[in-house]
Motif scaffolding. Structure first.
Motif, PDB file in Angstrom:
ATOM      1  N   SER A  72     -10.771   8.122  10.576  1.00  0.00           N
ATOM      2  CA  SER A  72     -10.589   7.630   9.205  1.00  0.00           C
ATOM      3  C   SER A  72      -9.241   6.919   9.137  1.00  0.00           C
ATOM      4  CB  SER A  72     -10.627   8.766   8.193  1.00  0.00           C
ATOM      5  OG  SER A  72     -11.921   9.327   8.117  1.00  0.00           O
ATOM      6  N   ILE A  73      -9.190   5.829   8.383  1.00  0.00           N
ATOM      7  CA  ILE A  73      -8.009   4.964   8.339  1.00  0.00           C
ATOM      8  C   ILE A  73      -7.563   4.776   6.894  1.00  0.00           C
ATOM      9  CG2 ILE A  73      -7.106   2.671   8.929  1.00  0.00           C
ATOM     10  CD1 ILE A  73      -9.415   2.565  11.059  1.00  0.00           C
ATOM     11  N   PHE A  74      -6.250   4.843   6.685  1.00  0.00           N
ATOM     12  CA  PHE A  74      -5.695   4.741   5.335  1.00  0.00           C
ATOM     13  C   PHE A  74      -4.431   3.903   5.382  1.00  0.00           C
ATOM     14  CE2 PHE A  74      -2.782   6.470   2.060  1.00  0.00           C
ATOM     15  CZ  PHE A  74      -3.573   6.341   0.920  1.00  0.00           C
ATOM     16  N   ARG A  75      -4.329   2.934   4.468  1.00  0.00           N
ATOM     17  CA  ARG A  75      -3.087   2.171   4.361  1.00  0.00           C
ATOM     18  C   ARG A  75      -2.174   2.844   3.350  1.00  0.00           C
ATOM     19  NH1 ARG A  75      -1.737  -3.882   1.934  1.00  0.00           N
ATOM     20  NH2 ARG A  75       0.530  -3.611   2.127  1.00  0.00           N
ATOM     21  N   GLY A  76      -1.015   3.268   3.823  1.00  0.00           N
ATOM     22  CA  GLY A  76      -0.053   3.907   2.941  1.00  0.00           C
ATOM     23  C   GLY A  76       1.022   4.601   3.747  1.00  0.00           C
TER      24      GLY A  76
END
Length: 313
Positions: A72-76
């Motif tokens: 899972s990938i998250f920008r932040g």
């Protein structure tokens, strides 16, 4: 693995003690060297969560791992990790922070991090963040600039450099990295380098200081460490790579503060018994000679690893 060399690669994977069915978070994906190593050790039931505030790093993560159902990938920023639904679903078995600026960010002149490559004076890890280095330098007063250079860069010539920056910007604003580096270099005496050692650019400490300030790196690190500890399960591991003494001091104090009882004071009332929340696994691990020959940027890297303990009954 890409051409980017992940620092202390084997030591990080050993420190995280990856379980095939575990849940691991890389809070500073960069170009994914460490993340790829973790993923290679996960089985079908394992989970890898990756995050980065740099959209270019997120694009690399999507290209490399986006099709893998375990990822899972998250920008932040990692200060937001406890607010990410994937993290909140279940405790983590390991968290990695690889601090500072990544090699790709340094190597691309347009990102504005490098004093050795002329580019826009930006320095934001998240290009959508509020203020660039050029904007800050245009508005900050002389005392504030000097304070940043001294506090975050330990630059002895901080006041002299700040005075020169303010005097020059009254004529022409600073818009390019090479322009700022030239003004700094003209106001910092060049020291003598040791035999066989490359001379340090006089703008090194100032650029580091401005970058740390623009990206709130030290304040975010303190918040991120608290968030990581909260997200780990008992037995989970926290691994942090830092690249200068200010970062490492924060990490060292955080781990020690949760692992070791504070010194007593007979003049004060007896405090409640200290209950450790962490166990030190690896203390100040550094790159060996072989890694330094292959990747000179690993020279200042320090890895610290700690394990979360069971909560007291």
């Amino acid at each position: 693995m890409s051409g980017h060399l992940p620092v202390l690669y084997a030591q990080v994977l050993d420190g995280l003690h990856v379980r095939p069915d575990g849940r691991y978070l890389d809070g500073t994906f960069g170009r994914g060297g460490h993340a790829a190593g973790v993923l290679a050790q996960l089985g079908a039931d394992g989970r890898l969560l990756v995050m980065d505030k740099d959209p270019e790093a997120v694009a690399v993560a999507q290209a490399r791992f986006g099709a893998d159902p375990r990822v899972s990938i998250f920008r932040g920023s990692f200060i937001e990790l406890t607010g990410w639904r994937e993290v909140a679903q279940a405790p983590l078995d390991g968290v990695l922070f690889d601090l500072g600026v990544s090699s790709p960010q340094l190597d691309v002149a347009e990102r504005g991090f490098s004093f050795g490559k002329d580019g826009p004076l930006d320095m934001r890890m998240d290009p959508d963040a509020d203020e660039s280095a050029a904007e800050w330098i245009a508005r900050a007063d002389e005392a504030a600039i000097a304070d940043v250079l001294w506090t975050y860069g330990e630059e002895r010539m901080s006041r002299r450099i700040a005075r020169a920056i303010v005097a020059r910007r009254a004529e022409t604003p600073f818009l390019r990295t090479a322009d700022l580096a030239a003004v700094i270099g003209a106001n910092v005496p060049r020291g003598k380098s040791k035999p066989g050692q490359k001379e340090t650019n006089p703008a090194t400490r100032s650029f580091q200081a401005i970058r740390i300030h623009i990206n709130r790196e030290l304040a975010d690190l303190e918040t991120g460490l608290d968030a990581a500890l909260a997200a780990l399960r008992p037995g989970g591991r926290l691994a942090v790579i830092s690249f200068h003494s200010l970062e490492d001091r924060i990490v060292k104090r955080f781990i020690a503060g949760h692992a070791k009882a504070p010194a007593g004071n007979r003049r004060l009332p007896e405090a409640a018994p200290f209950v450790p929340r962490l166990r030190i696994v690896a203390d100040a691990t550094k790159a060996d000679d072989a890694e330094l020959r292959a990747n000179p940027r690993a020279r200042s890297a320090v890895l610290r690893v700690a394990e979360k303990l069971e909560a007291a009954a």
